[in-house]
Design a protein around this motif. Structure first.
Motif, PDB file in Angstrom:
ATOM      1  N   LEU A  50      31.945  -5.408   4.993  1.00 43.64           N
ATOM      2  CA  LEU A  50      31.015  -6.090   4.103  1.00 43.64           C
ATOM      3  C   LEU A  50      29.724  -5.298   3.953  1.00 43.64           C
ATOM      4  N   LYS A  51      29.430  -4.496   4.958  1.00 43.05           N
ATOM      5  CA  LYS A  51      28.199  -3.699   4.896  1.00 43.05           C
ATOM      6  C   LYS A  51      28.347  -2.492   3.981  1.00 43.05           C
ATOM      7  N   GLY A  52      29.567  -2.012   3.813  1.00 43.60           N
ATOM      8  CA  GLY A  52      29.749  -0.854   2.929  1.00 43.60           C
ATOM      9  C   GLY A  52      30.873   0.040   3.380  1.00 43.60           C
ATOM     10  N   ILE A  72      26.133  -9.692  22.081  1.00 44.48           N
ATOM     11  CA  ILE A  72      25.445  -8.507  22.610  1.00 44.48           C
ATOM     12  C   ILE A  72      26.096  -7.246  22.049  1.00 44.48           C
ATOM     13  N   TYR A  73      25.303  -6.417  21.380  1.00 37.46           N
ATOM     14  CA  TYR A  73      25.814  -5.118  20.905  1.00 37.46           C
ATOM     15  C   TYR A  73      25.400  -4.050  21.889  1.00 37.46           C
ATOM     16  N   ARG A  74      26.315  -3.182  22.190  1.00 32.28           N
ATOM     17  CA  ARG A  74      25.957  -2.040  23.031  1.00 32.28           C
ATOM     18  C   ARG A  74      25.984  -0.765  22.204  1.00 32.28           C
ATOM     19  N   ILE A  75      24.878  -0.101  22.142  1.00 36.83           N
ATOM     20  CA  ILE A  75      24.871   1.206  21.459  1.00 36.83           C
ATOM     21  C   ILE A  75      24.490   2.226  22.513  1.00 36.83           C
ATOM     22  N   GLY A  76      25.444   2.911  23.023  1.00 41.32           N
ATOM     23  CA  GLY A  76      25.197   3.823  24.143  1.00 41.32           C
ATOM     24  C   GLY A  76      24.775   3.002  25.357  1.00 41.32           C
ATOM     25  N   GLU A 114      21.311  -2.146  25.086  1.00 38.93           N
ATOM     26  CA  GLU A 114      21.946  -3.411  24.723  1.00 38.93           C
ATOM     27  C   GLU A 114      21.071  -4.159  23.740  1.00 38.93           C
ATOM     28  N   VAL A 115      21.659  -4.580  22.625  1.00 39.86           N
ATOM     29  CA  VAL A 115      20.907  -5.391  21.668  1.00 39.86           C
ATOM     30  C   VAL A 115      21.432  -6.817  21.759  1.00 39.86           C
ATOM     31  N   HIS A 116      20.550  -7.726  22.111  1.00 41.30           N
ATOM     32  CA  HIS A 116      20.939  -9.135  22.156  1.00 41.30           C
ATOM     33  C   HIS A 116      20.699  -9.736  20.794  1.00 41.30           C
ATOM     34  N   ALA A 117      21.726  -9.741  19.971  1.00 36.62           N
ATOM     35  CA  ALA A 117      21.588 -10.256  18.611  1.00 36.62           C
ATOM     36  C   ALA A 117      21.521 -11.776  18.613  1.00 36.62           C
ATOM     37  N   LEU A 118      22.250 -12.413  19.535  1.00 44.76           N
ATOM     38  CA  LEU A 118      22.197 -13.874  19.665  1.00 44.76           C
ATOM     39  C   LEU A 118      22.103 -14.229  21.146  1.00 44.76           C
ATOM     40  N   GLY A 157      14.820 -17.336   9.484  1.00 42.94           N
ATOM     41  CA  GLY A 157      14.362 -16.368  10.477  1.00 42.94           C
ATOM     42  C   GLY A 157      14.026 -15.049   9.822  1.00 42.94           C
ATOM     43  N   PRO A 158      13.160 -14.282  10.451  1.00 38.52           N
ATOM     44  CA  PRO A 158      12.808 -12.978   9.874  1.00 38.52           C
ATOM     45  C   PRO A 158      13.997 -12.027   9.917  1.00 38.52           C
ATOM     46  N   SER A 159      13.859 -10.963   9.227  1.00 39.24           N
ATOM     47  CA  SER A 159      14.926  -9.956   9.189  1.00 39.24           C
ATOM     48  C   SER A 159      15.195  -9.436  10.597  1.00 39.24           C
ATOM     49  N   GLY A 160      16.447  -9.337  10.962  1.00 38.71           N
ATOM     50  CA  GLY A 160      16.809  -8.830  12.289  1.00 38.71           C
ATOM     51  C   GLY A 160      16.859  -9.899  13.354  1.00 38.71           C
ATOM     52  N   SER A 161      16.692 -11.171  12.965  1.00 42.48           N
ATOM     53  CA  SER A 161      16.655 -12.227  13.972  1.00 42.48           C
ATOM     54  C   SER A 161      18.044 -12.699  14.388  1.00 42.48           C
ATOM     55  N   GLY A 162      19.064 -12.236  13.696  1.00 39.02           N
ATOM     56  CA  GLY A 162      20.427 -12.579  14.107  1.00 39.02           C
ATOM     57  C   GLY A 162      21.127 -13.550  13.179  1.00 39.02           C
ATOM     58  N   LYS A 163      20.579 -13.772  12.003  1.00 35.77           N
ATOM     59  CA  LYS A 163      21.150 -14.770  11.096  1.00 35.77           C
ATOM     60  C   LYS A 163      22.557 -14.383  10.629  1.00 35.77           C
ATOM     61  N   THR A 164      22.692 -13.128  10.172  1.00 36.63           N
ATOM     62  CA  THR A 164      24.001 -12.695   9.666  1.00 36.63           C
ATOM     63  C   THR A 164      25.043 -12.732  10.779  1.00 36.63           C
ATOM     64  N   THR A 165      24.593 -12.297  11.956  1.00 39.61           N
ATOM     65  CA  THR A 165      25.505 -12.309  13.098  1.00 39.61           C
ATOM     66  C   THR A 165      26.010 -13.726  13.375  1.00 39.61           C
ATOM     67  N   LEU A 166      25.104 -14.671  13.323  1.00 38.92           N
ATOM     68  CA  LEU A 166      25.475 -16.067  13.574  1.00 38.92           C
ATOM     69  C   LEU A 166      26.496 -16.550  12.542  1.00 38.92           C
TER      70      LEU A 166
HETATM   71  N1  LIG Z   1      27.062  -3.704  14.486  1.00 34.19           N
HETATM   72  C1  LIG Z   1      25.895  -3.739  15.107  1.00 34.19           C
HETATM   73  N2  LIG Z   1      25.627  -2.887  16.105  1.00 34.19           N
HETATM   74  C2  LIG Z   1      24.455  -2.921  16.758  1.00 34.19           C
HETATM   75  N3  LIG Z   1      23.484  -3.769  16.478  1.00 34.19           N
HETATM   76  C3  LIG Z   1      23.672  -4.661  15.494  1.00 34.19           C
HETATM   77  C4  LIG Z   1      24.887  -4.678  14.747  1.00 34.19           C
HETATM   78  N4  LIG Z   1      24.797  -5.669  13.820  1.00 34.19           N
HETATM   79  C5  LIG Z   1      23.584  -6.211  13.990  1.00 34.19           C
HETATM   80  N5  LIG Z   1      22.904  -5.616  14.985  1.00 34.19           N
HETATM   81  C6  LIG Z   1      21.579  -5.947  15.464  1.00 34.19           C
HETATM   82  O1  LIG Z   1      21.542  -7.316  15.761  1.00 34.19           O
HETATM   83  C7  LIG Z   1      20.341  -7.863  15.347  1.00 34.19           C
HETATM   84  C8  LIG Z   1      20.607  -8.991  14.383  1.00 34.19           C
HETATM   85  O2  LIG Z   1      21.121  -8.485  13.187  1.00 34.19           O
HETATM   86  P1  LIG Z   1      21.463  -9.418  11.943  1.00 34.19           P
HETATM   87  O3  LIG Z   1      22.306 -10.522  12.398  1.00 34.19           O
HETATM   88  O4  LIG Z   1      22.042  -8.569  10.857  1.00 34.19           O
HETATM   89  O5  LIG Z   1      20.046  -9.932  11.500  1.00 34.19           O
HETATM   90  P2  LIG Z   1      19.563 -10.655  10.191  1.00 34.19           P
HETATM   91  O6  LIG Z   1      20.783 -10.965   9.400  1.00 34.19           O
HETATM   92  O7  LIG Z   1      18.853 -11.809  10.697  1.00 34.19           O
HETATM   93  O8  LIG Z   1      18.687  -9.693   9.484  1.00 34.19           O
HETATM   94  C9  LIG Z   1      19.527  -6.756  14.736  1.00 34.19           C
HETATM   95  O9  LIG Z   1      18.609  -6.269  15.726  1.00 34.19           O
HETATM   96  C10 LIG Z   1      20.535  -5.733  14.399  1.00 34.19           C
HETATM   97  O10 LIG Z   1      19.961  -4.444  14.522  1.00 34.19           O
END
Ligand SMILES: Nc1ncnc2c1ncn2[C@@H]1O[C@H](COP(=O)(O)OP(=O)(O)O)[C@@H](O)[C@H]1O
Ligand SMILES: [Mg+2]
Lengths: 777, 231
Positions: free
Chosen positions: A388-390, B10-14, B17-21, B38-47
């Motif tokens: 969905l992202k591209g 939780i996303y792991r990049i190397g 750890e990014v706690h998205a939710l 929520g502001p951009s990056g707050s985890g809305k899409t992930t949810l």
């Molecule tokens: N595939 C991914 N890998 C690593 N980090 C991610 C990934 N998708 C989202 N994130 C991180 O999770 C957090 C929440 O992202 P997202 O749900 O897209 O936020 P929003 O939709 O609220 O803008 C952000 O810090 C984003 O960088």
């Protein structure tokens, strides 16, 4: 609805899909046309052989009593037996002396073996001893018809023969005489006359050939060996099984070539099609990644997505191979008709061969499906969230090749096009592969021409330095050469002995043409490497094909069967012959070996303006059987080669169109993929000309790299290709003329230039607004 | 109808750890219109992706009408999306080679008892543009097609990720109005994700998301008619 999407996807990229479909079409039509032609020809020969009771084995020997046939019949496993006389006479047609081979046939009935196919007229009626049957090719060439009278000469006697019919013979589908491939109907004919008539001319109760069938095929060699023993006391000159029968051997070689080509070239093309489809679908899927995400989010199953993208390639395969088999079938009929028109068969067999058409369809669908499956699997496995992202393929930065070219001050646009070339390495590799493939096809077609030309040049400009060859009906002495020299216009004349003898070594034996000569003024023994060999003072200089056939090496002992019995000799050396495998020795040595004085051939060098008159005068000399003109032979060969040239032309055409569709495909994909980028450039204010130039640079870069890799590779492949064509009958020298390199490279760059035209058109017509909207939304 | 119990992503990049939710708990009632703010990056899409079954949580449970979505396999998730969820995206994501009508039919072919295409196109006011391709439609019209595509399957829940994010104010309001009306008339629950706080005034409940955590959940006793919105 998804199926409708397949159609729409294809119709929005008509050019690209058409390009790939065309590649499949090429491969399948080539495969089916060649393979079916191969089967048709094979069927034609088998059918003709069966109808005429073609021989399983034959022995040629010096005149022996006809009673010996009984001995042959007694051998267990032997079927039908025909004994006959075959003698060379001569005949004048339109003031030209030609050789007429007279072969005896039974009175009032067809021979049991090697029956004749009556094309016009009838078989010789019983008791019509002064009638004959004439072979079709010769009759056609000279415009002779049934009912006419011909008057050949044999042993000083003139005959009057009425032509009862015009015939085809299974032994002479391809007229080869004494290993000479290029027997022109202009200078040689074959006539079949009643045994009773031929016998009267000094061969009472004698035969010199036996042809027979064998019903116990497994013991064929053994049976032939036994039959050979019967005639050994009379000097066996030659013997062969059906496989080694000269005409059949040439035909089978040709058939094998047909079959090889029908697999090799299409296989190569289909292999390319896998890449083409892989690239095309990768592109399609890349572009549609968000759509895939949506489909999956909507609840479409993985397999549905997989199958959806597989459908594209199946459709391509289906359309391409359907068109391919239809065209292939039509071509196969045309090819069969054309080809059988060149050789001497009275009819041809063409069948649709549905199994081949089906196999073609199957292969044509299978190959694209493999590529489709690989890529569709990738598509189905994409994570929905990512999709969905591209783009599903991680965006690579590309190889910054421009950093390695520090010498030029480059514009950013040029830099961009350089980087773009390697942005997608897989695609860059594919484009280069296409160029390489096209170069290989183009060069290989031309190498064929080079090889022919080189072989002919070697044979007729280097080896044979005379214009006329005078053959006597028996051995003559030194007064003959004086006679020849006295003719005005003759510059040089030298004697030769040309014979045809059986060589034996251990339990193996083989017939070979043997030439004895004094010096190399008019006849030079050049090998394939252009090295000159001397006629050995003692022993025989043996052609490599004969040597390997008899497992002989330099210095080994060999035996000859001459009319005066078995004679010992040795292998002086072995050399790689070109067109015809003749063995050589010195005149003295051969005279001793044969127990003869004098010579039977004189080769003559004449002033060009006198050639015709000299030939006529030579033909009038006493004892002259025939005068051969080199020019006539060259003419005839060129005529034969026309068929090959047509073939070469078509493979050039195929090579070029393959190159075009493959390169066109990648170029179009490159452009489609960069629509956003191109739109941005246009918005920034670059002109279409500037962008067109960048595109051009990219393609030329691919072209140059492809050429650099392609040429050495083509060289290697051409080598293998030509080697596979060499046979016992002839060898082709391996050369690639500079013109071939130059033409191939020019052709490739022309194709490259043409294949970016659609891209340039796209750029010049690009509607920025529309593109931006489409790309952003 | 929908319950989230201690959901973490939780996303792991190397090594990072990014706690998205983090520890997300909340419920959605049938027919409710929820805005996640929520502001951009707050985890809305992930949810949203986790609820929709196109992504899985690192920890926690998602229950849909009592069914544990997190325990479903690939095929189960597909069926879940097919039968229960409608998606509306920020970038519309229509198939460019299919017409508006065909884009909608594409979704209807997935379920046994889809709604009538013309009726659905009528609801979003696009009957007369049905045979146009996406490239021939404006952004608002494209988004209406994508709403039609979501409701034709007759799902109990529609998830919309920034549905107005790519639209101008007036068009965005219109889209919201369509969604609100569908929610009311058809009893379909909506979860609409946005960073635009103005939109939240139209919701029944507002979930505030901040750094992947639920900050607060507010109940809106009198949701505003989208027509009266202003931003
Ligand atoms: N595939 C991914 N890998 C690593 N980090 C991610 C990934 N998708 C989202 N994130 C991180 O999770 C957090 C929440 O992202 P997202 O749900 O897209 O936020 P929003 O939709 O609220 O803008 C952000 O810090 C984003 O960088
Ligand atoms: Mg988001």
């Amino acid at each position: 609805m998804l199926s409708r999407k397949v159609i729409r996807d294809i119709s929005t990229r008509k050019g690209m899909f058409f390009g790939v479909t065309f590649i499949i079409f090429l491969g399948i039509s080539l495969f089916s046309s060649f393979y079916i032609s191969y089967l048709n020809l094979s069927d034609t020969y088998s059918d003709f052989y069966e109808q005429t009771d073609f021989e399983d084995a034959a022995i040629e020997f010096n005149y022996a009593p006809v009673e010996l046939l009984k001995e042959v019949r007694k051998i267990d496993g032997v079927g039908e037996v025909t004994g006959r006389l075959a003698v060379k006479g001569s005949m004048k047609i339109n003031n030209e002396q030609v050789v007429l081979l007279l072969i005896s046939v039974p009175d009032g009935e067809q021979p049991k073996v090697n029956k004749l196919f009556i094309e016009k007229g009838e078989y010789i009626p019983e008791g019509a001893y002064s009638s004959c049957l004439l072979i079709n090719e010769f009759a056609k060439y000279h415009g002779i018809h049934a009912g006419q009278i011909i008057s050949p000469e044999l042993n000083g006697q003139k005959l009057q023969l009425k032509i009862a019919g015009i015939v085809y013979s299974p032994e002479y589908i391809w007229i080869i005489e004494e290993d000479n491939f290029f027997v022109s109907p202009r200078t040689m004919g074959i006539a079949f006359i009643p045994y009773k008539k031929l016998e009267e001319l000094g061969y009472k109760g004698k035969i010199n050939q036996v042809h027979f069938t064998i019903y116990d095929k497994d013991r064929r060699d053994e049976i032939l060996g036994k039959a050979k023993k019967v005639f050994e006391p009379y000097g066996v000159k030659n013997f062969y099984t059906r496989e080694q029968q000269p005409s059949n051997q040439a035909l089978q070689l040709d058939l094998a070539g047909f079959r090889e080509l029908s697999i090799m070239i299409p296989g190569f093309i289909l292999f390319i099609s896998i890449f083409a489809i892989y690239v095309l679908l990768t592109r399609l899927i890349n572009e549609q990644t968000p759509n895939i995400g949506v489909l999956r989010a909507l609840g479409f199953k993985k397999n549905t997505v997989l199958f959806h993208y597989l459908k594209h390639s199946i459709l391509i395969g289906f359309l391409g191979s359907l068109a391919g088999v239809i065209t292939g079938y039509i071509l196969s009929v045309l090819m069969t008709v054309q080809y059988t028109g060149v050789i001497n068969v009275p009819y041809y067999v063409t069948k649709p061969h549905f199994e081949i058409l089906l196999a073609g369809m199957f292969t044509g669908i299978l190959f694209p499906s493999i590529a489709g499956l690989l890529i569709a699997k990738k598509a189905a496995d994409i994570q929905i969230v990512d999709a969905l992202k591209g783009s599903f393929e991680p965006q690579t930065k590309g190889f910054e090749i421009d950093r390695y070219i520090p010498f030029f001050k480059m514009s950013v646009l040029t830099r961009l096009s350089l980087r773009n070339t390697f942005r997608n390495r897989k695609r860059a590799a594919y484009s280069m592969f296409s160029v390489v493939a096209a170069i290989m096809l183009i060069m290989n077609s031309m190498v064929f021409m080079d090889a022919f030309e080189e072989a002919l040049d070697l044979q007729f400009n280097k080896v044979l330095n005379y214009e006329l060859e005078v053959r006597y009906s028996s051995y003559v002495n030194s007064s003959a050469i004086k006679e020849v020299k006295s003719i005005q216009g003759v510059r040089e004349a030298y004697p030769l002995i040309t014979t045809w003898m059986l060589i034996e070594s251990g339990d193996k034996s083989k017939s070979v043409s043997l030439i004895g000569m004094d010096n190399q003024r008019l006849y030079n023994i050049y090998d394939l490497r252009n090295e000159l060999h001397m006629p050995p003072p003692d022993g025989i200089l043996l052609p490599s094909s004969v040597a390997s056939n008899l497992s002989l090496i330099k210095g080994q002992k060999i035996f000859f069967f001459t009319e005066k019995g078995k004679r010992e000799s040795k292998v002086y050396d072995v050399f790689d012959h070109s067109l015809t495998p003749s063995a050589f020795t010195s005149l003295d040595y051969l005279q001793n070996l044969l127990g003869v004085d004098g010579y039977n051939t004189v080769i003559v060098n004449v002033n060009p303006e006198d050639e015709e008159r000299v030939q006529e005068e030579l033909e009038k000399l006493d004892g002259v059987l025939q005068v051969n003109s080199k020019a006539v032979i060259i003419d005839y060969i060129n005529q034969l080669l026309e068929f090959s040239y047509a073939f070469i032309f078509f493979s050039l055409l195929f090579g070029s169109s393959l190159g075009f569709s493959a390169i066109f495909n990648t170029t179009s994909i490159n452009i489609m993929e960069r629509r956003r980028e191109l739109a941005t450039l246009r918005m920034l204010g670059y002109t279409t000309r500037q962008m067109g130039f960048a595109l051009f640079v990219e393609n030329m870069l691919i072209g140059i790299l492809g050429t650099v890799i392609g040429i050495p590779l083509s060289y290697f492949v051409a080598y293998l290709y030509l080697m596979s064509f060499s046979s016992e009958l002839f060898q082709i020298p391996f050369v690639i003329y500079p013109r071939t390199y130059v033409l191939s490279v020019i052709l490739i760059f022309v194709i490259l230039a043409f294949s970016i035209l659609p891209g340039l058109r796209y750029i010049s017509r690009m509607n920025i607004e529309k593109v931006t909207k489409e790309v952003i939304s | 109808m929908l319950t989230l119990e201690d959901v973490w992503k939780i996303y792991r990049i190397g090594k990072v750890e990014v706690h998205a939710l983090k520890e997300v708990n909340f419920e959605v009632e049938e027919g409710e219109f929820i805005v996640v703010l929520g502001p951009s990056g707050s985890g809305k899409t992930t949810l949203l992706n986790i609820i929709g079954g196109i992504d899985v949580p690192s920890k926690g449970k998602v229950l849909f009408r009592g069914m544990d979505v997190t325990s479903l396999d690939e095929n189960g998730l597909t069926m879940h999306r097919r039968e229960h969820i409608g998606f509306v995206f920020q970038f519309f994501n229509l198939i460019p080679t299919l017409t508006a009508r065909e884009n909608v039919v594409l979704a209807s072919e997935l379920v046994e008892n889809p709604r009538d295409v013309d009726e659905v196109l009528g609801i979003v006011g696009l009957k007369d543009r049905a045979n146009h391709f996406p490239s021939e439609l404006s952004g608002g019209e494209q988004q209406r097609v994508s709403i039609a595509r979501a409701i034709i399957k007759n799902p109990p829940l529609i998830l919309a990720d920034e549905p107005t994010g790519n639209l101008d104010f007036e068009t965005g309001k219109k889209i919201l109005k369509y969604m609100r009306e569908i929610c009311k008339n058809e009893g379909i629950s909506f979860i609409v994700v946005t960073h635009n706080s103005a939109i939240s005034e139209t919701a029944d409940r507002i979930v505030h998301l901040k750094d992947g955590k639920i900050d607060k959940i507010m109940v809106n006793e009198e949701p505003l008619d989208p027509d009266k919105l202003f931003w």
